[in-house]
Design a protein around this motif. Structure first.
Motif, PDB file in Angstrom:
ATOM      1  N   LEU A 149      43.415  33.862  35.927  1.00  0.00           N
ATOM      2  CA  LEU A 149      43.092  35.226  36.231  1.00  0.00           C
ATOM      3  C   LEU A 149      44.056  35.856  36.997  1.00  0.00           C
ATOM      4  CD1 LEU A 149      39.171  35.078  37.149  1.00  0.00           C
ATOM      5  CD2 LEU A 149      40.302  35.791  34.875  1.00  0.00           C
ATOM      6  N   TRP A 190      35.606  28.855  28.451  1.00  0.00           N
ATOM      7  CA  TRP A 190      35.845  30.121  27.983  1.00  0.00           C
ATOM      8  C   TRP A 190      37.218  30.645  28.232  1.00  0.00           C
ATOM      9  CZ3 TRP A 190      32.593  33.525  25.476  1.00  0.00           C
ATOM     10  CH2 TRP A 190      33.070  34.733  25.225  1.00  0.00           C
ATOM     11  N   HIS A 191      37.693  30.218  29.612  1.00  0.00           N
ATOM     12  CA  HIS A 191      38.946  31.041  29.953  1.00  0.00           C
ATOM     13  C   HIS A 191      40.063  30.248  29.158  1.00  0.00           C
ATOM     14  CE1 HIS A 191      37.689  34.223  32.596  1.00  0.00           C
ATOM     15  NE2 HIS A 191      36.958  33.517  33.020  1.00  0.00           N
ATOM     16  N   LEU A 222      29.534  39.603  24.663  1.00  0.00           N
ATOM     17  CA  LEU A 222      30.935  39.520  24.686  1.00  0.00           C
ATOM     18  C   LEU A 222      31.610  38.909  23.510  1.00  0.00           C
ATOM     19  CD1 LEU A 222      31.420  38.012  28.364  1.00  0.00           C
ATOM     20  CD2 LEU A 222      31.454  40.282  27.772  1.00  0.00           C
ATOM     21  N   THR A 314      33.145  46.792  30.930  1.00  0.00           N
ATOM     22  CA  THR A 314      34.217  45.885  30.194  1.00  0.00           C
ATOM     23  C   THR A 314      34.466  44.663  31.078  1.00  0.00           C
ATOM     24  OG1 THR A 314      35.823  47.037  31.427  1.00  0.00           O
ATOM     25  CG2 THR A 314      35.396  47.629  29.138  1.00  0.00           C
ATOM     26  N   ARG A 316      34.264  40.578  32.500  1.00  0.00           N
ATOM     27  CA  ARG A 316      34.626  39.141  32.150  1.00  0.00           C
ATOM     28  C   ARG A 316      33.145  38.474  32.254  1.00  0.00           C
ATOM     29  NH1 ARG A 316      38.531  39.891  36.143  1.00  0.00           N
ATOM     30  NH2 ARG A 316      37.332  38.409  37.492  1.00  0.00           N
ATOM     31  N   GLN A 319      31.765  38.056  35.701  1.00  0.00           N
ATOM     32  CA  GLN A 319      31.301  39.229  36.469  1.00  0.00           C
ATOM     33  C   GLN A 319      30.022  39.962  35.686  1.00  0.00           C
ATOM     34  OE1 GLN A 319      34.909  41.562  35.302  1.00  0.00           O
ATOM     35  NE2 GLN A 319      35.441  41.610  37.614  1.00  0.00           N
ATOM     36  N   THR A 411      34.045  47.628  36.708  1.00  0.00           N
ATOM     37  CA  THR A 411      33.940  47.517  35.086  1.00  0.00           C
ATOM     38  C   THR A 411      33.482  48.570  34.395  1.00  0.00           C
ATOM     39  OG1 THR A 411      31.734  46.305  35.040  1.00  0.00           O
ATOM     40  CG2 THR A 411      33.744  44.990  35.553  1.00  0.00           C
TER      41      THR A 411
END
Length: 422
Positions: A149, A190-191, A222, A314, A316, A319, A411
């Motif tokens: 990130l 996921w990342h 998402l 928006t 992640r 979040q 966000t």
């Protein structure tokens, strides 16, 4: 060359990274966890009938009580007159750990009270070793995700301190650290675009903590927002399948025990940790309010997911899940201090380091206050000592609400075509 775990916490010049925080974080985690295990040992009751006051020593744990009352006799955790109030994956882990204990201590029908107590103490320590490994997974995943990130940004000591404080205070209270490790593994996958692994670990996380049930719709929304149908199938689809597979044996073999756990998650009573216990009289009013709060929580989560799907939010995944948990734990009829194990790692990824430290401190304050209140140590103030306990609840709720709203503000975007808010 940056290693594959990312650059969080590295510093240097000319692209030469001279220090990796990973060894320091993991060594610190081991030391903290050994201290937590040593603290827990001070709460062991060694002689049947001569109970140690675990609340007074601030090292209470559900594990030895669960072993003595439900597991020592050798039946399934979901069977018997008092089934365990835990999700299916945790029940399975209990069976495995009981088998390990059975190699040393008698387990089964006819065990004496002292044998059950000795087995409970060993069961707790074996589980604590497992939890220690889970804590290291949480720390490792924190560094890995933060490195992706914010490449090149130093990993904050405040985050490490917050995670260690939370693990030391509530890491052995019950099984939430297992769910936290699975959750962090899913987010790391996921990342790193390991979609199937993310879905698999998400399904296991949901099966280890009913509080993470929103994780599957979070991943689904998402994927739908990005119109990525393949990712939807490999994450939310796999997570749903894993959840069904893990829960199905309990549904078929021990339906009453499984129903007891589901009911406790979906229809929780008004209890410790929420303002409602202080504001409402005992009786039918509490029951009605508890049901209304659950309905409001569901509506709030649906609204947040819909805003995300439409592009007005928006976030992640960490979040978005933090917002859903923030809404859940703010409105919840009750709250347990060990749930901080789910919140603090998410805040560490979704908010600045200082916010993480403040949240962890407020959770630790509540942990101390609720244990002191249950022990009867809070004797000052009005209402027989309830005032300082209630203040600790207010502080915790205020911090959590501010954190949740800050994520929503960060966000939020007024129009779907705009990018994320700065």
């Amino acid at each position: 060359m940056a290693d594959r775990w990312g650059d969080a916490g590295r510093h240097g010049t000319g692209g030469q990274h001279l220090f990796s925080p990973t060894p320091g974080w993991l060594v610190t985690g081991v030391v903290v966890w050994l201290a937590a295990m040593a603290h827990q040992r001070t709460c062991e009751t060694r002689v049947a009938g001569q109970n140690v006051n675990a609340l007074l020593r601030l090292c209470y744990s559900d594990l030895p009580i669960t072993f003595q009352n439900q597991l020592a006799a050798g039946h399934s955790p979901y069977a018997g007159t008092s089934p365990v109030d835990q999700p299916p994956l945790v029940a399975l882990v209990m069976v495995v750990l009981r088998a390990v204990v059975g190699l040393v201590h008698p387990v089964g029908a006819g065990v004496t009270g002292q044998q059950a107590l000795d087995g409970a103490n060993l069961f707790t320590m074996v589980a604590a070793v497992l939890f220690g490994a889970c804590f290291l997974v949480v720390l490792f995943a924190q560094l890995a995700i933060r490195g992706r990130l914010a490449p090149g940004r130093r990993a904050s000591g405040w985050v490490l301190a917050a995670l260690c404080l939370t693990a030391f205070t509530v890491g052995i209270v019950n099984w939430q650290l297992l769910a936290a490790a699975l959750l962090m593994g899913s987010l790391w996958s996921w990342h790193t675009r390991r979609w199937i692994s993310s879905g698999l670990l998400a399904g296991l996380a949901v099966s280890a903590s009913g509080h993470l049930l929103a994780l599957i719709p979070v991943l689904a929304v998402l994927c739908l927002r990005d119109l990525d149908w393949s990712r939807l199938l490999r994450t939310a689809g796999v997570a749903s399948l894993v959840t069904v597979v893990v829960n199905l044996p309990a549904v078929l073999l021990w339906p009453s025990g499984w129903t007891t756990w589901v009911t406790s998650q979906l229809l929780p009573p008004v209890g410790l940790g929420g303002l409602w216990q202080e504001l409402l009289p005992d009786g039918p009013v509490q029951v009605v309010v508890a049901r209304v709060l659950v309905a409001l929580t569901v509506l709030g989560i649906v609204a947040v997911l819909l805003l995300t799907l439409l592009g007005h939010l928006t976030p992640r995944p960490e979040q978005l899940l933090l917002v859903t948990l923030g809404l859940t734990f703010t409105l919840a009829p009750g709250y347990s201090p060990q749930l901080a194990l789910l919140l603090v790692p998410l805040v560490a990824l979704g908010r600045p380091a200082g916010w993480t430290a403040v949240l962890a401190a407020s959770e630790a304050l509540y942990w101390a206050a609720v244990f002191a209140f249950l022990n009867g140590s809070l004797r000052f103030g009005e209402r027989g000592g309830e005032t300082p306990y209630a203040l600790a609840v207010v502080v915790r709720l205020t911090v959590l609400l501010v954190v949740t709203l800050s994520v929503l503000a960060e966000t939020w975007t007024a129009r779907p075509e705009r990018g994320p808010a700065p």
